[in-house]
Design a protein around this motif. Structure first.
Motif, PDB file in Angstrom:
ATOM      1  N   ASP A 142       0.818  -1.220   0.000  1.00 30.29           N
ATOM      2  CA  ASP A 142       0.000   0.000   0.000  1.00 30.29           C
ATOM      3  C   ASP A 142       0.846   1.262   0.000  1.00 30.29           C
ATOM      4  O   ASP A 142       0.345   2.357  -0.253  1.00 30.29           O
ATOM      5  N   GLY A 143       2.142   1.096   0.293  1.00 27.04           N
ATOM      6  CA  GLY A 143       3.011   2.256   0.344  1.00 27.04           C
ATOM      7  C   GLY A 143       4.464   1.849   0.325  1.00 27.04           C
ATOM      8  O   GLY A 143       4.806   0.657   0.309  1.00 27.04           O
ATOM      9  N   VAL A 144       5.337   2.852   0.318  1.00 25.98           N
ATOM     10  CA  VAL A 144       6.775   2.600   0.304  1.00 25.98           C
ATOM     11  C   VAL A 144       7.445   3.579   1.249  1.00 25.98           C
ATOM     12  O   VAL A 144       7.042   4.740   1.370  1.00 25.98           O
ATOM     13  N   ILE A 145       8.463   3.090   1.970  1.00 21.39           N
ATOM     14  CA  ILE A 145       9.262   3.907   2.886  1.00 21.39           C
ATOM     15  C   ILE A 145      10.709   3.793   2.440  1.00 21.39           C
ATOM     16  O   ILE A 145      11.239   2.684   2.303  1.00 21.39           O
ATOM     17  N   CYS A 146      11.361   4.928   2.176  1.00 21.43           N
ATOM     18  CA  CYS A 146      12.693   4.892   1.590  1.00 21.43           C
ATOM     19  C   CYS A 146      13.534   6.051   2.102  1.00 21.43           C
ATOM     20  O   CYS A 146      13.121   6.822   2.967  1.00 21.43           O
ATOM     21  N   GLY A 147      14.729   6.177   1.540  1.00 24.76           N
ATOM     22  CA  GLY A 147      15.638   7.274   1.848  1.00 24.76           C
ATOM     23  C   GLY A 147      16.308   7.713   0.563  1.00 24.76           C
ATOM     24  O   GLY A 147      15.656   7.974  -0.432  1.00 24.76           O
ATOM     25  N   HIS A 148      17.631   7.796   0.585  1.00 23.94           N
ATOM     26  CA  HIS A 148      18.513   7.995  -0.568  1.00 23.94           C
ATOM     27  C   HIS A 148      18.608   9.431  -1.075  1.00 23.94           C
ATOM     28  O   HIS A 148      19.705   9.922  -1.270  1.00 23.94           O
TER      29      HIS A 148
ATOM     30  N   MET B   3       6.702   7.644   1.459  1.00 24.59           N
ATOM     31  CA  MET B   3       7.281   8.276   2.641  1.00 24.59           C
ATOM     32  C   MET B   3       8.797   8.172   2.584  1.00 24.59           C
ATOM     33  O   MET B   3       9.342   7.078   2.429  1.00 24.59           O
ATOM     34  N   ASN B   4       9.458   9.315   2.674  1.00 26.86           N
ATOM     35  CA  ASN B   4      10.920   9.356   2.661  1.00 26.86           C
ATOM     36  C   ASN B   4      11.416   9.862   4.010  1.00 26.86           C
ATOM     37  O   ASN B   4      10.924  10.867   4.520  1.00 26.86           O
ATOM     38  N   CYS B   5      12.401   9.163   4.586  1.00 24.46           N
ATOM     39  CA  CYS B   5      12.893   9.480   5.932  1.00 24.46           C
ATOM     40  C   CYS B   5      13.697  10.771   5.989  1.00 24.46           C
ATOM     41  O   CYS B   5      13.841  11.365   7.059  1.00 24.46           O
ATOM     42  N   GLY B   6      14.266  11.197   4.858  1.00 29.82           N
ATOM     43  CA  GLY B   6      15.138  12.360   4.872  1.00 29.82           C
ATOM     44  C   GLY B   6      16.573  11.964   5.156  1.00 29.82           C
ATOM     45  O   GLY B   6      17.061  10.965   4.630  1.00 29.82           O
ATOM     46  N   ASP B   7      17.268  12.707   6.016  1.00 28.00           N
ATOM     47  CA  ASP B   7      18.693  12.440   6.238  1.00 28.00           C
ATOM     48  C   ASP B   7      19.152  13.061   7.556  1.00 28.00           C
ATOM     49  O   ASP B   7      18.431  13.831   8.185  1.00 28.00           O
TER      50      ASP B   7
END
Length: 270
Positions: A206-212, A227-231
């Motif tokens: 249903d969704g994706v959680i990532c960074g980069h 959703m991206n965690c940031g840095d």
């Protein structure tokens, strides 16, 4: 921008899940001391380390490992010993760990990617995201050159903000400004988000959680929650899941010892 106090009597906020990415331990730009401070005030039942926690590229170039970087590693290991479930998903800067998928290090599980199930039963693919970056995959020399340019921009940005603080002017981020204003950067972020949404759909998530890409955000992308965690090089952000199931991006303000909510971006700039 809302904020809240963390009292001395109850200094720790506990979440169901905590997602951290792009700490870049070993790089001179890493703000490990701020993440260490953040972890003194926050805990979770499950902690996902969503890639680029250690910067192997920087360490190969020149060794830089201050005490704060070592303290952060020890802090995470202590959390694992105290019962937190910690899952490490390597990224491109810590790709040396990709040889150890399925390994258990000091209470930390190393996996290629995983699916996180939310309180409401929704499934979220958790992945660093670099495999959807064409520059990283097809032109590694260009990725390394871009990495050096980013490091230079961070150093210059800190110099600029040193003088801004002297005059009482708020912090300003060159790279974050560029990501929102420069058309090629906006297009790159948009293509990255679309590719990650498509990968989540392929996993029937249903969704994706990532960074980069060092750009923290929560938004819907073609019916997929992205959703991206940031840095923890510049923006110092973490993604958290509360016990009631809602997700939030927190940025850590070191001066006041307070986290403050980052507004969720509903639509990308045209």
């Amino acid at each position: 921008m809302g904020s809240y106090d963390v009292s001395d009597e109850s200094p720790e906020r506990r979440f169901r899940t905590l997602f951290i990415s792009d700490v870049h331990l070993g790089a001179r730009g890493s703000q490990a001391d701020l993440l260490l401070d953040f972890l003194r005030y926050h805990d979770a039942d499950t902690i996902y380390l969503v890639g680029d926690i250690v910067d192997g590229w920087a360490l190969k170039s020149s060794w830089h490992w201050p005490q704060s970087h070592n303290d952060l590693v020890q802090k995470l290991l202590r959390k694992a010993r105290k019962g937190a479930k910690i899952i490490y998903i390597p990224g491109n800067h810590d790709e040396f760990l990709r040889n150890y998928y399925g390994t258990h290090f000091g209470g930390i599980d190393v996996v290629e990617n995983t699916v996180h199930t939310g309180v409401d039963g929704k499934r979220y693919l958790v992945i660093h995201g670099d495999i959807f970056d064409l520059v990283v995959q097809n032109a590694r020399w260009l990725a390394h050159l871009g990495d050096k340019a980013y490091d230079f921009a961070i150093q210059m940005n800190r110099l600029v903000n040193f003088f801004r603080r002297l005059f009482g002017v708020p912090y300003w981020s060159l790279s974050q400004w560029a990501k929102q204003k420069v058309k090629n950067a906006v297009n790159y972020i948009g293509a990255f988000e679309q590719a990650l949404a498509a990968e989540a759909r392929r996993h029937e998530a249903d969704g994706v959680i990532c960074g980069h890409i060092h750009y923290a955000v929560i938004r819907d992308e073609a019916g997929i929650r992205y959703m991206n965690c940031g840095d923890w090089v510049e923006s110092c952000t973490a993604l958290v899941e509360h016990d009631d199931g809602h997700f939030e991006i927190i940025t850590w303000a070191d001066q006041l010892k307070k986290p403050a909510q980052v507004p969720q971006v509903a639509a990308r700039a045209a």
